[in-house]
Design a protein around this motif. Structure first.
Motif, mmCIF file in Angstrom:
data_model
loop_
_atom_site.group_PDB
_atom_site.id
_atom_site.type_symbol
_atom_site.label_atom_id
_atom_site.label_comp_id
_atom_site.label_asym_id
_atom_site.label_seq_id
_atom_site.Cartn_x
_atom_site.Cartn_y
_atom_site.Cartn_z
ATOM 1 N N UNK A 133 0.799 -1.235 0.000
ATOM 2 C CA UNK A 133 0.000 0.000 0.000
ATOM 3 C C UNK A 133 0.828 1.279 0.000
ATOM 4 N N UNK A 134 2.070 1.194 0.446
ATOM 5 C CA UNK A 134 2.932 2.387 0.485
ATOM 6 C C UNK A 134 4.350 1.969 0.124
ATOM 7 N N UNK A 135 4.564 1.490 -1.099
ATOM 8 C CA UNK A 135 5.860 0.909 -1.469
ATOM 9 C C UNK A 135 7.021 1.890 -1.410
ATOM 10 N N UNK A 136 6.741 3.185 -1.441
ATOM 11 C CA UNK A 136 7.814 4.177 -1.375
ATOM 12 C C UNK A 136 8.072 4.653 0.054
ATOM 13 N N UNK A 137 7.291 4.153 1.011
ATOM 14 C CA UNK A 137 7.465 4.589 2.398
ATOM 15 C C UNK A 137 8.691 3.931 3.017
ATOM 16 N N UNK A 138 9.257 4.613 3.997
ATOM 17 C CA UNK A 138 10.334 4.060 4.809
ATOM 18 C C UNK A 138 9.758 3.687 6.164
ATOM 19 N N UNK A 139 10.096 2.490 6.645
ATOM 20 C CA UNK A 139 9.618 2.027 7.945
ATOM 21 C C UNK A 139 10.746 2.169 8.955
ATOM 22 N N UNK A 140 10.463 2.842 10.051
ATOM 23 C CA UNK A 140 11.416 2.994 11.151
ATOM 24 C C UNK A 140 10.879 2.169 12.307
ATOM 25 N N UNK A 141 11.616 1.129 12.654
ATOM 26 C CA UNK A 141 11.118 0.169 13.643
ATOM 27 C C UNK A 141 11.639 0.463 15.048
ATOM 28 N N UNK A 142 10.702 0.673 15.979
ATOM 29 C CA UNK A 142 11.002 0.812 17.392
ATOM 30 C C UNK A 142 10.597 -0.439 18.174
ATOM 31 N N UNK A 143 9.826 -1.324 17.533
ATOM 32 C CA UNK A 143 9.244 -2.464 18.222
ATOM 33 C C UNK A 143 10.331 -3.430 18.698
ATOM 34 N N UNK A 144 10.268 -3.802 19.965
ATOM 35 C CA UNK A 144 11.209 -4.777 20.524
ATOM 36 C C UNK A 144 10.737 -6.205 20.279
ATOM 37 N N UNK A 145 11.657 -7.175 20.252
ATOM 38 C CA UNK A 145 13.104 -7.020 20.223
ATOM 39 C C UNK A 145 13.530 -6.403 18.889
ATOM 40 N N UNK A 146 14.106 -5.184 18.935
ATOM 41 C CA UNK A 146 14.226 -4.339 17.751
ATOM 42 C C UNK A 146 15.070 -4.966 16.648
ATOM 43 N N UNK A 147 16.200 -5.581 16.991
ATOM 44 C CA UNK A 147 17.035 -6.189 15.962
ATOM 45 C C UNK A 147 16.349 -7.355 15.279
ATOM 46 N N UNK A 148 15.732 -8.216 16.088
ATOM 47 C CA UNK A 148 15.029 -9.380 15.554
ATOM 48 C C UNK A 148 13.860 -8.966 14.672
ATOM 49 N N UNK A 149 13.055 -8.029 15.146
ATOM 50 C CA UNK A 149 11.873 -7.597 14.399
ATOM 51 C C UNK A 149 12.291 -6.900 13.109
ATOM 52 N N UNK A 150 13.305 -6.048 13.181
ATOM 53 C CA UNK A 150 13.781 -5.380 11.969
ATOM 54 C C UNK A 150 14.253 -6.407 10.950
#
Length: 453
Positions: A133-150
């Motif tokens: 739905x937003x292919x040009x968007x950038x996702x900034x992940x704060x969700x923990x566990x942050x490294x694993x989720x990213x």
């Protein structure tokens, strides 16, 4: 520019909005969409943001929704700050782990694995929806566990998902201040995984200040990490560990302190924040005092900061936090700098969670690591720097293997890989304990039903 915050009813959202209000530059965020499954929490946080916006005639316009597709469609940036199972889930993660005599912290050990097993499937679905739905968007992940989720989200978003944590920045700022350097003028050489990294260099005018800091006992023990780890251990390591490494270097003491505490960190936050949301929710219809929502939120935030890692400080007899340690690393400022760098091609260097591409030679190129990065309109790219300390290689490889096992279990539903993740974690010392932990988590969390029995 439009920003969508997933988990928009979360307690830390006003920190992000405060940073947005302070941004006066061109290309600033003008629209903010808050998405959450809990409409009442959305309403409460919307009240706080309205108080914040008072006196700002050009404050970003805030809208709320409980529809994910509506939230992400048309977004330029998406902040992912979800908490699957809520703070009640975090409290259960901790309690179930402590019943087995192991740590249940939300990113470290058994609790982080349980949290990851619940969160990764949801995060991956979010990544799919954003990609569609937003292919040009950038996702900034704060969700923990942050490294694993990213790392899990990169399967659908590639380099357009970047993880953020404020721990390395906070460590660098405190270390610089201890040696009398201006934190804004130093360069941090940091390497590792999220919540598992080391500050290996602290440079000002081309000179590494860490040797001088290690040589000065008073300075070295004047800030949070110096007090937590002690001068002798830090000098032996030759690097400053992220505060979360206290759970590894002082594991027995951390478990003992957690068992002795009246309640776990998760239980405290659950009770504290529930009181905050309930108190503002019951104020519906009564005439509020000036900035009542903001004042209530800020008082709750201060209490949260004062009690941060209290069990770890108790474990080494540190006592209460000093005022100089209360300020966080400023993850909202890092996020703002990241957005501006990408949107406006303002080149900056930031410590981020990105695919390593060989930055840590004992890991695969696609593994997400936490290192300084150059950021511009093309995204974030790791900067060459200090190698991973020898004493950290085994730990980093083991924890990355845990992340791989969790992501595999979440993708396939194979229960054996969830048990594997628990078994091989350095803070869990028994296959039998690992099986009992997963049984306990599955009994409590219906979200883990996909793993079978």
């Amino acid at each position: 520019m439009r920003l969508t915050i997933l988990g928009g009813g979360g307690f830390r959202v006003p920190l992000v909005y405060r940073a947005l209000l302070g941004d006066r530059g061109p290309g600033r965020v003008t629209e903010v969409t808050l998405y959450d499954l809990d409409a009442s929490r959305l309403t409460t946080i919307h009240k706080v943001l309205a108080d914040q916006a008072a006196g700002h005639p050009d404050a970003p316009v805030v809208t709320v929704t409980t529809d994910l597709d509506e939230a992400v469609t048309g977004a330029d940036f998406v902040f992912s700050a979800i908490r699957v199972g809520g703070l009640g889930g975090r409290a259960a993660d901790e309690r179930i782990a402590l019943e087995e005599g192991v740590l249940g912290q939300e990113t470290v050990g058994a609790g982080g694995i349980s949290y990851g097993l619940r969160t990764v499937p949801v995060a991956v679905e979010i990544a799919r929806r954003v990609a569609a739905l937003a292919p040009d968007a950038w996702v900034i992940n704060f969700t923990n566990p942050a490294g694993m989720v990213t790392q899990a989200m990169t399967a659908h978003l590639g380099d357009r998902v970047i993880g953020i944590c404020d721990s390395p920045v906070g460590l660098g700022r405190r270390a610089a201040g201890a040696i009398g350097a201006d934190p804004a003028r130093v360069r941090l050489d940091y390497v590792g995984l999220n919540h598992l990294g080391w500050l290996c260099g602290l440079y000002a005018d081309g000179r590494d200040l860490l040797p001088a800091l290690f040589a000065d006992e008073t300075a070295l023990t004047s800030f949070e990490e110096g007090k937590l780890f002690g001068a002798d251990l830090l000098r032996t390591l030759g690097a400053l560990p992220n505060e979360y490494l206290h759970y590894y270097y002082f594991n027995r003491e951390s478990v003992g302190s957690a068992l002795a505490a009246e309640q776990t960190r998760g239980a405290f936050l659950h009770s504290q924040q529930q009181h905050f949301y309930d108190s503002l929710g019951t104020a519906e219809g009564s005439p509020p005092s000036a900035r009542a929502a903001w004042n209530a939120w800020d008082a709750t935030r201060l209490e949260r900061e004062i009690t941060y890692m209290a069990e770890n400080r108790d474990a080494v007899g540190m006592g209460e936090r000093d005022s100089c340690d209360l300020e966080s690393g400023g993850y909202e400022q890092v996020a703002l700098a990241l957005m501006r760098a990408i949107a406006l091609d303002e080149r900056v260097s930031l410590i981020l969670n990105v695919r390593g591409r060989g930055r840590i030679d004992v890991l695969e190129d696609d593994d997400v690591v936490e290192v300084p990065c150059h950021v511009d309109a093309n995204g974030a790219r790791p900067i060459a720097g200090a190698p991973l300390p020898d004493h950290g290689k085994g730990l980093v490889c083991a924890v990355k293997a845990v992340e791989h096992a969790v992501i595999h279990a979440a993708a396939t539903g194979e229960r054996a890989h969830a048990v594997k993740a628990l078994t091989i974690h350095p803070l869990i010392d028994s296959y039998a304990v690992a099986k009992r932990l997963l049984d306990g988590y599955q009994r409590h969390f219906p979200e883990l039903g996909y793993l079978g029995r």
